[in-house]
Design an enzyme around this catalytic site. Sequence first.
Site, short mmCIF file in Angstrom:
data_model
loop_
_atom_site.label_atom_id
_atom_site.label_comp_id
_atom_site.label_asym_id
_atom_site.label_seq_id
_atom_site.Cartn_x
_atom_site.Cartn_y
_atom_site.Cartn_z
CD GLU A 458 34.83 42.62 70.83
OE1 GLU A 458 35.20 43.22 71.85
OE2 GLU A 458 33.77 42.88 70.23
CD GLU A 553 30.23 41.12 69.79
OE1 GLU A 553 31.00 40.30 70.31
OE2 GLU A 553 30.14 42.29 70.16
#
Length: 925
Positions: A458, A553
């Site tokens: 991320e 995710e």
Amino acid sequence: MAPAFVLLLVVFSSMCSAIYVQNLNGQWIVSCARKGISVTGQVPGSMYTALIENKHIKDPLYRDNDVKLAWIGHENWTYTRYFQVSSAMAQSQSVLLVAEGIDTVSTVFINGRAVMGTDNMFIKYTLDVKPFVKPGNNTIQLSFQSATDFAKKQADTYPYTVPPTCTLPVQHGECHVNFIRKEQCSFSWDWGPSFPTQGIWKPIYLKAFDSAVIDMATVEVAPDSIDQGWELRTKTFFNVNSRSPVTGQLQIKLDGTSIAETHSVTLTSASNMTAFNISVPKSAGVKQWWPNGYGKQTLYNVYFVFTAANGEVTSQRRRIGFRTIELVQDPVSALPQQGLTFYFKVNGFPIFMKGSNWIPADSFQERITKDRLRLLLQSAVDTHMNAMRVWGGGVFESEDFYDLTDELGILIWQDLMFSVALYSTHQPFLDTVTEEVTYQVRRLMHRPSILLWAGSNENEKALRGNWFGISNYTLYYDDYVKLYVSTIMPIMQAENPNRVYLTSSPSDGKETVKEGYVAKDPGSQLYGDIHFYDYGMDQWKADRFRIPRFASEYGIEAWCNYETLKDVFEDSDMSYCSPQADHRQHHTGGDTEMEMEIMKHLTLPPSGTPEPLRFKNFIYLTQINQAMSVKSQTEHYRRHQGSLQDDGRGLTMGALYWQLNDIWQAPTWASIDYSGRWKMLQYYALDFFNPVLVSPFLDGFDINIFVVVDQIPTVPVRDPHGRQLTFEPMSQFKDILNSSVERENVLDLTAKVGHDVNGVVTIEMYNWNNFQALHRWTVPYKLNTTAESIFKQGVGSMMSEAGCSSKKDCFIYTYVNDPTAGINNWIYLAELKDSNLQKAQVTIVNVHQDSDRDFSIDLATTAIAPFVWLEAGSIMGRFSTNGFLMVKPTTMVKFTAWKDVDFHTLHNALTVGSLMEVYGAWELQ
């Protein structure tokens, strides 16, 4: 007096030369001078487990001990032990100290002399300590610096702030973890505690020799297009005595075949690597390695044996699999604004990636056994997973972990250990990262289960989205590129060029590269992979989910199992309003979010329900919500694998939910809690990842029902005359099954899936107050693609046909072919909290013992019962299904214990309940 230590000395002798390996694992003295503490501790291990074993502290996971014991991570600890060195070993030309994992910042002393410093948990440290050891008694000491103090000092002396500085207060964590090359979540995370460990977390030993020894061997398996065989691209790295060149013979052998090569080599300390490409022709007959569900996980050993001119012999084994992996990023249409595909071909065949995300299984790595890993990873395989993402805030996992993923067929999306942070780029930091990445890639690149490398978790998205409130984007952008592109990417290209490297996850793949490695919209639905979380939306319905190329995710939080909390909570803590329950919630606003999510569909436990029953019921409801939410989203992704929207979205080819496992007993996103017990979500994965899925959903005012089938690879086959034939995987797969041709690499799954390319879906509408269906629709289907709608009809029209007067009264139940086969699903017409559910009483009628560990449980219910939930108390194991809708008066569920268990013990431990019993009838055991 010096404590007694066991000496383990291994001697490899040939002619008049010998290689000595002395194990330094085992018992050490672990001390903290400032606190006056000195205890024995095991290596591999950490100071926490040393203190636990000596009863100096209680279980760090008990209640709020993570905060009470925070002082431990702020102290400096020292590891000391005594060891013997024989005269023969001391006389060797080189005596290497090899430490495969030191956690993290330390100075190493031998016989009181500083010989080495360490600052990276993910590096294997090797140093020739011959000048420092002596025959007879010796001491080794590792003097550690507090990881939290080291990180703070690094941040304080850096010329500018590198965010985030600290964890959120709700996480009870530490600061500046991005300044230390250590397990990032050891300073806490939103699903785990803070335990900034110090210690020797992997094996440590001495190795003595006169010539050269193999340090590491690497193998890259690549297809050979010349004769459609394979090529093994090998490198062998040596520790070489620096005093003179070393000559010898290096043999490389592929076990199970006649392939073996021997090469004469000359080595020096400056030229200590050899590289040889070895052809594996098609005639060698090696079998391919396939992911779980698509074929066998055939593995082969490659042996490297080096015989020096003086007779010293060392060897290393690498276990490999023959498979190809390709990430396909092609235009989805002639319109460039509609993006690129993002899917993986394994052995030339497109695979829909079904799986989850992996975090460290314990705060203390030394407590993770292979049996514990096997339980977790086998649970993934049992629920049809073929892929898993090793998340970038933990550790590069153990050899045991990757051995199991190779054996079980779980493809690993391998993040590098950078997560949700910006990082410094001063040269010492980049230097240690270079060493870290080089070592880890060499350590793992031979493994067939490694799917790809991803530079971070991320961090591209965080930078572009300005998660940390930075004001100088260019400064941090330049740092980002310097770390993941200028530093790490060349290592990947040099060491493992045949494996994909993405600079972050999520990313836009090729589009990220095109846009300068930080895309305008990292995680676009038209490129690459996404991470998706939205705790405000109704996640039981699919209308607001994104339609990406790949979802790596997504998830939702739920409490761990009630029985698991008993290990760390007092009776007084068993309330979701208790201080200890609040302490375990590390996600800001998590409790409120769970309550609001539940209240969209269900009713919270009545306020008059006594604790701890109310808490147990609340846990149950959070698990229902988590299971239904992830089910809804996963089915949504699987339905969109073969379709493309007008705006270019679709062709979704991966669903990896967050997360498989837990690091402690708490409310988290995990589907298996810290004890190993399955939460309801893990049971639901049995169905939503099933190779054959029937998936009904509300599509506007219609009920739309899809059948999704895992596509079977096109396999090379030969007709009776020896001619090779190729068939399309779906349209002619039935012909393959019925033919008399000889099939190569035929899949175990074919018999299960092949007949379901054609089949029948039965759709039934029920009234909640009757076991007899109001109406039944029978829909034959024949799939031409892997996911197709086979039925679509207005809700009102279906209700009219069935004679259902109100959505509150009815629901729809579907199954494929045989109603007893277990391929079924259901959908409600009105929110369950508003529906006319009956107060079912579900009971255990009988229990039968089938073997030492296998039992059959007969259930009965007085009414249709949603979310039937079985528990086995303290007995560890799993049920064949759980959290299910019971639509018939009786059913049978299997239970498999993980250890032998007495029949009466299990019988007395079993309990069962269902949704409506939350509101008045479920007795707390």
